[in-house]
Design a protein around this motif. Structure first.
Motif, PDB file in Angstrom:
ATOM      1  N   ALA A 199      29.562 -42.234 -26.226  1.00  0.00           N
ATOM      2  CA  ALA A 199      28.244 -42.486 -25.249  1.00  0.00           C
ATOM      3  C   ALA A 199      27.429 -42.758 -26.669  1.00  0.00           C
ATOM      4  CB  ALA A 199      27.994 -41.088 -24.983  1.00  0.00           C
ATOM      5  N   GLU A 200      26.481 -43.519 -26.164  1.00  0.00           N
ATOM      6  CA  GLU A 200      25.439 -44.375 -27.172  1.00  0.00           C
ATOM      7  C   GLU A 200      24.137 -43.447 -27.114  1.00  0.00           C
ATOM      8  OE1 GLU A 200      25.055 -48.198 -25.871  1.00  0.00           O
ATOM      9  OE2 GLU A 200      27.024 -48.722 -26.344  1.00  0.00           O
ATOM     10  N   PRO A 201      23.850 -42.587 -28.049  1.00  0.00           N
ATOM     11  CA  PRO A 201      22.723 -41.780 -28.021  1.00  0.00           C
ATOM     12  C   PRO A 201      21.527 -42.819 -28.498  1.00  0.00           C
ATOM     13  CG  PRO A 201      23.726 -41.713 -30.190  1.00  0.00           C
ATOM     14  CD  PRO A 201      24.573 -42.512 -29.380  1.00  0.00           C
ATOM     15  N   PRO A 202      20.236 -42.266 -27.897  1.00  0.00           N
ATOM     16  CA  PRO A 202      19.012 -43.113 -27.705  1.00  0.00           C
ATOM     17  C   PRO A 202      18.821 -43.284 -29.311  1.00  0.00           C
ATOM     18  CG  PRO A 202      18.535 -40.899 -27.273  1.00  0.00           C
ATOM     19  CD  PRO A 202      20.025 -40.938 -27.138  1.00  0.00           C
ATOM     20  N   ALA A 203      18.047 -44.621 -29.625  1.00  0.00           N
ATOM     21  CA  ALA A 203      17.691 -44.743 -30.851  1.00  0.00           C
ATOM     22  C   ALA A 203      16.412 -43.996 -31.253  1.00  0.00           C
ATOM     23  CB  ALA A 203      17.497 -46.247 -31.222  1.00  0.00           C
ATOM     24  N   PRO A 204      16.245 -43.344 -32.399  1.00  0.00           N
ATOM     25  CA  PRO A 204      15.097 -42.815 -32.644  1.00  0.00           C
ATOM     26  C   PRO A 204      13.735 -43.490 -32.941  1.00  0.00           C
ATOM     27  CG  PRO A 204      16.612 -42.842 -34.651  1.00  0.00           C
ATOM     28  CD  PRO A 204      17.330 -43.563 -33.574  1.00  0.00           C
ATOM     29  N   SER A 205      12.751 -43.274 -32.682  1.00  0.00           N
ATOM     30  CA  SER A 205      11.581 -43.633 -33.125  1.00  0.00           C
ATOM     31  C   SER A 205      10.984 -43.388 -34.421  1.00  0.00           C
ATOM     32  CB  SER A 205      10.376 -43.625 -31.991  1.00  0.00           C
ATOM     33  OG  SER A 205      10.086 -42.442 -31.728  1.00  0.00           O
ATOM     34  N   PHE A 206      10.118 -43.971 -35.052  1.00  0.00           N
ATOM     35  CA  PHE A 206       9.733 -43.602 -36.409  1.00  0.00           C
ATOM     36  C   PHE A 206       8.161 -43.551 -36.347  1.00  0.00           C
ATOM     37  CE2 PHE A 206      13.829 -44.771 -37.030  1.00  0.00           C
ATOM     38  CZ  PHE A 206      14.543 -44.036 -38.014  1.00  0.00           C
ATOM     39  N   ASP A 212      10.116 -50.913 -39.159  1.00  0.00           N
ATOM     40  CA  ASP A 212       8.741 -51.256 -39.585  1.00  0.00           C
ATOM     41  C   ASP A 212       8.760 -52.887 -40.124  1.00  0.00           C
ATOM     42  OD1 ASP A 212       5.970 -50.601 -40.131  1.00  0.00           O
ATOM     43  OD2 ASP A 212       6.651 -50.799 -42.413  1.00  0.00           O
ATOM     44  N   ASP A 213       7.684 -53.223 -40.269  1.00  0.00           N
ATOM     45  CA  ASP A 213       7.508 -54.772 -40.660  1.00  0.00           C
ATOM     46  C   ASP A 213       6.611 -55.119 -41.647  1.00  0.00           C
ATOM     47  OD1 ASP A 213       5.289 -54.606 -39.136  1.00  0.00           O
ATOM     48  OD2 ASP A 213       5.689 -56.305 -37.910  1.00  0.00           O
ATOM     49  N   ASP A 214       6.111 -53.951 -42.282  1.00  0.00           N
ATOM     50  CA  ASP A 214       5.209 -53.839 -43.514  1.00  0.00           C
ATOM     51  C   ASP A 214       5.396 -52.933 -44.317  1.00  0.00           C
ATOM     52  OD1 ASP A 214       3.075 -54.961 -44.994  1.00  0.00           O
ATOM     53  OD2 ASP A 214       1.548 -54.067 -43.662  1.00  0.00           O
ATOM     54  N   SER A 215       6.529 -52.687 -45.145  1.00  0.00           N
ATOM     55  CA  SER A 215       6.643 -51.605 -45.990  1.00  0.00           C
ATOM     56  C   SER A 215       7.859 -52.358 -46.865  1.00  0.00           C
ATOM     57  CB  SER A 215       6.829 -50.292 -45.476  1.00  0.00           C
ATOM     58  OG  SER A 215       7.996 -50.280 -44.482  1.00  0.00           O
ATOM     59  N   HIS A 222       8.874 -42.891 -43.310  1.00  0.00           N
ATOM     60  CA  HIS A 222       8.953 -43.294 -41.817  1.00  0.00           C
ATOM     61  C   HIS A 222       9.682 -41.993 -41.279  1.00  0.00           C
ATOM     62  CE1 HIS A 222       7.925 -47.376 -42.563  1.00  0.00           C
ATOM     63  NE2 HIS A 222       8.740 -47.665 -43.704  1.00  0.00           N
ATOM     64  N   LEU A 223       9.098 -41.041 -40.586  1.00  0.00           N
ATOM     65  CA  LEU A 223       9.530 -39.732 -40.216  1.00  0.00           C
ATOM     66  C   LEU A 223       9.996 -40.138 -38.802  1.00  0.00           C
ATOM     67  CD1 LEU A 223       6.832 -37.258 -40.733  1.00  0.00           C
ATOM     68  CD2 LEU A 223       8.951 -37.229 -41.489  1.00  0.00           C
ATOM     69  N   SER A 224      11.353 -39.804 -38.461  1.00  0.00           N
ATOM     70  CA  SER A 224      11.940 -40.000 -37.335  1.00  0.00           C
ATOM     71  C   SER A 224      11.541 -39.100 -36.283  1.00  0.00           C
ATOM     72  CB  SER A 224      13.560 -39.691 -37.474  1.00  0.00           C
ATOM     73  OG  SER A 224      13.893 -38.290 -37.846  1.00  0.00           O
ATOM     74  N   ARG A 225      11.424 -39.537 -35.038  1.00  0.00           N
ATOM     75  CA  ARG A 225      11.259 -38.855 -33.772  1.00  0.00           C
ATOM     76  C   ARG A 225      12.199 -39.010 -32.602  1.00  0.00           C
ATOM     77  NH1 ARG A 225       7.478 -35.719 -36.211  1.00  0.00           N
ATOM     78  NH2 ARG A 225       5.835 -36.530 -36.758  1.00  0.00           N
ATOM     79  N   ARG A 226      12.790 -38.149 -32.495  1.00  0.00           N
ATOM     80  CA  ARG A 226      13.882 -38.150 -31.007  1.00  0.00           C
ATOM     81  C   ARG A 226      13.210 -38.514 -29.948  1.00  0.00           C
ATOM     82  NH1 ARG A 226      19.045 -36.190 -31.807  1.00  0.00           N
ATOM     83  NH2 ARG A 226      19.374 -34.920 -33.475  1.00  0.00           N
TER      84      ARG A 226
END
Length: 396
Positions: A20-27, A359-362, A392-396
């Motif tokens: 199964a493919e778990p959802p990708a985290p956001s940051f 991210d695109d600016d770090s 970059h803090l992960s968020r489920r």
């Protein structure tokens, strides 16, 4: 440069499985500093309050919100057109007093120092010499001799090997153990890693030109056996990991950390047990600059870590902004992205590395760290570079 992330790269392999493919985290992006202090950052619980903290350059930032910083060494920022004196950072209890200390790895070819945590009494951090000459731009922190303590895998004075500390003698310099004959290893050598290549339970040492087999009985002054293989032109950190699930460790790394390319090499064994390698491309080393396909230049830091909790390790990397200043290397002013490449094994499609932009600016420096700081079970991402220090803090 136009960046997209719809491009998927995959190769078929013989033994894979469906999952199964778990959802990708956001940051969530936190900028801890706008100044250029270092090109690496790490972590430890420096005040022993149960929360992991971050160390980047002269400061450690207290978890769990990282809003308060504490000085370790006198702060000195650097011009982003130039270089810092701190390429990577690691932590360990170097004097066995129960408090984590900080190891600063310098500009390549110069002296490394560790700073002693003052502990509960507070005060300044005492400076100790670690190793007079730390070469290689991607030294690795791992327990290669099996003594339960990590060693610094690097090169010095023409030799590749590892430096070990003795917690019973914290004021003495670390002891370097060469595993190779004297060669062309110099301060700016690119690429190093560790991993068990042949499955004998011992960690071998990886370099761009091959791997050095860890003997059953290592003897001082006796070189390990080299197995030549072209893993990269100019690697960053290198990893041994079973990408395709066939039971054999493969090799993952950057093809050229100042140009382009991200690859993994499949391990193949014949009937006699001889090992050969098949290169598989994740990002090409010579991309079409007119194409909208994903390309990232200057991949100078790589981490291997499970970023979505599916049990498979993914590739965490990104662009080192202005590695050689504003006019050096490929596309120096392209967005300073951070990406993770999700490893998927599929019965029909084989192995795929699916890119996800964080991210695109770090960007990254010469080190990128993935560690779960907020306790949600998903690694967070810590970088320090010419744009500052970022979490970059992960968020489920």
């Amino acid at each position: 440069m136009k960046i997209t992330f719809f491009a998927f790269f995959w190769v078929s392999v013989g033994f894979v499985f469906c999952s199964a493919e778990p959802p990708a985290p956001s940051f969530e992006k936190l900028r801890l500093s706008e100044k250029f202090y270092a090109e690496g950052a790490y972590y430890a619980d420096f005040n022993k309050d149960g929360n992991l903290d971050i160390v980047a350059g002269p400061f450690w930032y207290a978890g769990s919100d990282f809003s308060k910083k504490h000085e370790i060494i006198p702060p000195k920022s650097f011009d982003p057109h130039d270089y810092s004196n701190n390429f990577l950072t690691y932590t360990g209890d170097f004097n066995a007093d129960g408090w984590p200390d900080v190891l600063y790895l310098p500009f390549p070819g110069t002296e490394a120092f560790w700073y002693e945590n003052p502990g509960s009494q507070g005060g300044s951090w005492k400076k100790h010499s670690a190793l007079k000459d730390v070469g290689n731009e991607s030294p690795v922190w791992a327990d290669i001799d099996g003594d339960g303590r990590p060693e610094l895998i690097c090169n010095t004075t023409g030799y590749l090997g590892y430096a070990a500390y003795d917690p019973a003698k914290p004021d003495e310099p670390w002891v370097f153990h060469a595993v190779t004959p004297k060669g062309n290893y110099q301060r700016f050598t690119h690429g190093i890693g560790v991993g068990d290549i042949n499955g004998d339970g011992r960690l071998d040492i990886l370099e761009a030109e091959g791997w050095w087999e860890h003997p059953a009985q290592a003897e001082p002054g006796v070189p390990w056996i080299k197995h030549p293989s072209k893993f990269a032109e100019a690697a960053a950190q290198m990893y041994a990991y079973d990408v395709d699930g066939d039971g054999l460790n493969d090799v993952l790394t950057v093809w050229h950390c100042h140009l382009y390319g991200l690859v993994w090499h499949k391990q193949i064994r014949d009937a006699q047990g001889e090992i050969t390698w098949k290169q598989n491309v994740i990002l090409p080393s010579s991309p079409d600059l007119k194409s909208s396909d994903l390309r990232i230049s200057q991949l100078h830091a790589v981490e291997l870590v499970d970023l979505n909790g599916d049990g498979l390790k993914d590739i965490l990397t990104g662009k080192r902004f202005w590695a050689h200043g504003a006019h050096g290397d490929a596309e120096p002013d392209a967005p300073a992205v951070v990406y993770w490449f999700e490893l998927r094994r599929d019965q029909d499609k084989g192995v795929r590395f699916v890119p996800h932009r964080i991210d695109d600016d770090s960007g990254v420096g010469t080190q990128v760290t993935g560690v779960d700081l907020n306790g949600d079970g998903i690694p967070d991402v810590v970088v320090s570079n010419k744009k500052g220090t970022f979490l970059h803090l992960s968020r489920r």
